[in-house]
Design a protein around this motif. Sequence first.
Motif, PDB file in Angstrom:
ATOM      1  N   ILE A  64       0.840  -1.206   0.000  1.00 14.36           N
ATOM      2  CA  ILE A  64       0.000   0.000   0.000  1.00 14.36           C
ATOM      3  C   ILE A  64       0.868   1.247   0.000  1.00 14.36           C
ATOM      4  CG2 ILE A  64      -1.722   1.290   1.334  1.00 14.36           C
ATOM      5  CD1 ILE A  64      -2.546  -1.558   2.465  1.00 14.36           C
ATOM      6  N   TRP A  65       1.897   1.243   0.821  1.00 16.86           N
ATOM      7  CA  TRP A  65       2.809   2.385   0.943  1.00 16.86           C
ATOM      8  C   TRP A  65       3.489   2.695  -0.390  1.00 16.86           C
ATOM      9  CZ3 TRP A  65       8.434   1.616   2.506  1.00 16.86           C
ATOM     10  CH2 TRP A  65       9.092   2.829   2.708  1.00 16.86           C
ATOM     11  N   VAL A  66       4.089   1.694  -1.002  1.00 14.86           N
ATOM     12  CA  VAL A  66       4.797   1.908  -2.264  1.00 14.86           C
ATOM     13  C   VAL A  66       3.837   2.447  -3.326  1.00 14.86           C
ATOM     14  CG1 VAL A  66       6.021   0.794  -4.175  1.00 14.86           C
ATOM     15  CG2 VAL A  66       6.583   0.190  -1.808  1.00 14.86           C
ATOM     16  N   SER A  67       2.660   1.857  -3.416  1.00 19.82           N
ATOM     17  CA  SER A  67       1.708   2.301  -4.438  1.00 19.82           C
ATOM     18  C   SER A  67       1.266   3.741  -4.198  1.00 19.82           C
ATOM     19  CB  SER A  67       0.490   1.373  -4.470  1.00 19.82           C
ATOM     20  OG  SER A  67      -0.308   1.509  -3.305  1.00 19.82           O
ATOM     21  N   GLU A  68       1.009   4.097  -2.957  1.00 16.28           N
ATOM     22  CA  GLU A  68       0.530   5.449  -2.669  1.00 16.28           C
ATOM     23  C   GLU A  68       1.604   6.500  -2.953  1.00 16.28           C
ATOM     24  OE1 GLU A  68      -2.362   6.406  -2.251  1.00 16.28           O
ATOM     25  OE2 GLU A  68      -3.410   4.557  -1.756  1.00 16.28           O
ATOM     26  N   ILE A  69       2.849   6.189  -2.657  1.00 18.40           N
ATOM     27  CA  ILE A  69       3.921   7.138  -2.967  1.00 18.40           C
ATOM     28  C   ILE A  69       4.062   7.285  -4.481  1.00 18.40           C
ATOM     29  CG2 ILE A  69       6.379   7.647  -2.746  1.00 18.40           C
ATOM     30  CD1 ILE A  69       4.851   7.920  -0.125  1.00 18.40           C
ATOM     31  N   MET A  70       3.980   6.186  -5.203  1.00 16.07           N
ATOM     32  CA  MET A  70       4.080   6.250  -6.664  1.00 16.07           C
ATOM     33  C   MET A  70       2.908   7.008  -7.283  1.00 16.07           C
ATOM     34  SD  MET A  70       5.432   2.531  -7.922  1.00 16.07           S
ATOM     35  CE  MET A  70       7.161   2.079  -7.777  1.00 16.07           C
ATOM     36  N   LEU A  71       1.738   6.890  -6.687  1.00 16.70           N
ATOM     37  CA  LEU A  71       0.534   7.488  -7.265  1.00 16.70           C
ATOM     38  C   LEU A  71       0.442   8.992  -7.049  1.00 16.70           C
ATOM     39  CD1 LEU A  71      -2.011   4.693  -6.326  1.00 16.70           C
ATOM     40  CD2 LEU A  71      -1.539   5.502  -8.650  1.00 16.70           C
ATOM     41  N   GLN A  72       1.331   9.551  -6.255  1.00 19.61           N
ATOM     42  CA  GLN A  72       1.304  10.990  -6.044  1.00 19.61           C
ATOM     43  C   GLN A  72       1.657  11.703  -7.351  1.00 19.61           C
ATOM     44  OE1 GLN A  72       3.728  11.994  -2.614  1.00 19.61           O
ATOM     45  NE2 GLN A  72       2.775  10.414  -1.372  1.00 19.61           N
ATOM     46  N   GLN A  73       0.677  12.382  -7.918  1.00 19.50           N
ATOM     47  CA  GLN A  73       0.831  13.152  -9.162  1.00 19.50           C
ATOM     48  C   GLN A  73       1.158  12.280 -10.378  1.00 19.50           C
ATOM     49  OE1 GLN A  73       3.650  16.260  -7.762  1.00 19.50           O
ATOM     50  NE2 GLN A  73       1.927  17.668  -7.899  1.00 19.50           N
ATOM     51  N   THR A  74       0.775  10.996 -10.333  1.00 22.30           N
ATOM     52  CA  THR A  74       0.993  10.101 -11.471  1.00 22.30           C
ATOM     53  C   THR A  74      -0.247   9.244 -11.676  1.00 22.30           C
ATOM     54  OG1 THR A  74       3.350   9.996 -10.871  1.00 22.30           O
ATOM     55  CG2 THR A  74       2.562   8.395 -12.475  1.00 22.30           C
ATOM     56  N   GLN A  75      -0.640   9.037 -12.933  1.00 19.30           N
ATOM     57  CA  GLN A  75      -1.841   8.281 -13.247  1.00 19.30           C
ATOM     58  C   GLN A  75      -1.682   6.792 -12.917  1.00 19.30           C
ATOM     59  OE1 GLN A  75      -4.779   9.609 -14.446  1.00 19.30           O
ATOM     60  NE2 GLN A  75      -3.836  11.620 -14.161  1.00 19.30           N
ATOM     61  N   VAL A  76      -2.787   6.155 -12.575  1.00 17.83           N
ATOM     62  CA  VAL A  76      -2.777   4.743 -12.182  1.00 17.83           C
ATOM     63  C   VAL A  76      -2.182   3.861 -13.279  1.00 17.83           C
ATOM     64  CG1 VAL A  76      -4.248   2.737 -11.716  1.00 17.83           C
ATOM     65  CG2 VAL A  76      -4.664   4.881 -10.522  1.00 17.83           C
ATOM     66  N   ASN A  77      -2.618   4.049 -14.513  1.00 21.40           N
ATOM     67  CA  ASN A  77      -2.125   3.191 -15.606  1.00 21.40           C
ATOM     68  C   ASN A  77      -0.628   3.324 -15.809  1.00 21.40           C
ATOM     69  OD1 ASN A  77      -4.667   2.171 -16.095  1.00 21.40           O
ATOM     70  ND2 ASN A  77      -5.141   3.628 -17.717  1.00 21.40           N
ATOM     71  N   THR A  78      -0.093   4.500 -15.536  1.00 23.18           N
ATOM     72  CA  THR A  78       1.355   4.708 -15.628  1.00 23.18           C
ATOM     73  C   THR A  78       2.078   3.996 -14.497  1.00 23.18           C
ATOM     74  OG1 THR A  78       1.014   6.874 -16.658  1.00 23.18           O
ATOM     75  CG2 THR A  78       3.182   6.463 -15.695  1.00 23.18           C
ATOM     76  N   VAL A  79       1.470   4.005 -13.315  1.00 22.59           N
ATOM     77  CA  VAL A  79       2.124   3.465 -12.122  1.00 22.59           C
ATOM     78  C   VAL A  79       2.212   1.937 -12.145  1.00 22.59           C
ATOM     79  CG1 VAL A  79       1.760   3.103  -9.629  1.00 22.59           C
ATOM     80  CG2 VAL A  79       1.708   5.411 -10.584  1.00 22.59           C
ATOM     81  N   ILE A  80       1.204   1.270 -12.677  1.00 22.89           N
ATOM     82  CA  ILE A  80       1.139  -0.199 -12.572  1.00 22.89           C
ATOM     83  C   ILE A  80       2.438  -0.888 -12.989  1.00 22.89           C
ATOM     84  CG2 ILE A  80       0.021  -2.282 -13.481  1.00 22.89           C
ATOM     85  CD1 ILE A  80      -2.640  -0.731 -13.397  1.00 22.89           C
TER      86      ILE A  80
END
Length: 373
Positions: A38-54
């Motif tokens: 959860i932590w890693v995903s939330e940090i990555m999702l800051q100002q970045t779209q979900v499809n880009t983050v996956i």
Amino acid sequence: MIEWSKTTIKEFQTSLLGWYDENHRDLPWRHDQDPYHIWVSEIMLQQTQVNTVIPYYERFMRLFPSVEKLAQAPEEQLLKAWEGLGYYSRVRNMQRAAQQLLQDYDGKWPQTKTGLQELVGIGPYTAGAIASIAFNQPEPAVDGNAFRVFSQLLEIEADITKPQTRGIFETVIRKIISKDRPGDFNQAIMDLGASFMTAKNSDNAHSPVRQFNQAYLDGRLDEFPVRSKRLKPVDKHYFALVIKTPQGYLFQQRASNELLAKLWTFPLIDGDKLKEEYPDLNEDTLSKTIESKFAAETEIKTDLQLVDAPVVKHTFTHQKWHVTLMSTELQDQPDLSHFAGQIANVEQFTTLAWPTLQKKLWSAYQKRQIKLF
């Protein structure tokens, strides 16, 4: 601001969670309640779209599958894994927090929002997300989605750009959040803000909570959230030196106290400082002035020419960089004794942690005007 009765709150929870159960997004970090995921995903999702983050998330988990692996990772590998997500201080703080977890917490996660915020780089939103999703704590997770959704639902007129406004939203949401399923509640708000209640092209007419959306019912959607105008980023001017040698190109690593800290770029000359040093600088003297300055700092002599390519532009939060490309090709291998950097050929580029700016510079250089005869 509208205040809901207990009955309305219960009806809202039922509508929201019923919709979420049927329509929630299948995301890799939602397959369990592991706080690390959860932590890693939330940090990555800051100002970045979900499809880009996956794909970033999946690769990151292959490289650093645990807090222990993250804590022990070489910095260069860590920065390379983060390349393209921007704001590299975030991944550095993640590693510091991982080390903190091992050293100070015996590898065990704090389970409260207050405790989680003791970890480096974890703020109120991320702490609320982890506490609610991983540990079932009824804590709000107030991000851009939550600001938009609840400001419209309740016609909250507080300016979301002001720091104190977060406290107003947290107080309101804490009264509404499901005490039984706080993690699902927060994730449902995230999904709602990414589907029917988006910032642009929203579809409130078909939203599962449209009957609770006071701004929609009043025809005032465009008034929420309340946001004062952002300050325009300050323009900054740089020159990027593309210096080709028999073995490759010169690269410098940005200093730890600079923007793009510890990332590799072509040597950059601050054009604004150059203008301050040389008030009479003009097009005729530009190349020789930069050559002289670069030689004084590195003892590497160059014959720089302006590259026939558009100025590269890149916007940070508070600055907008305008970077002009200059290039030269050295016939002999230079002495790097006084050069704080290294030489890399094209095959080695993938080993260097590049910021997006450097990718733009290389792309612009590759597309430079070439005369055809």
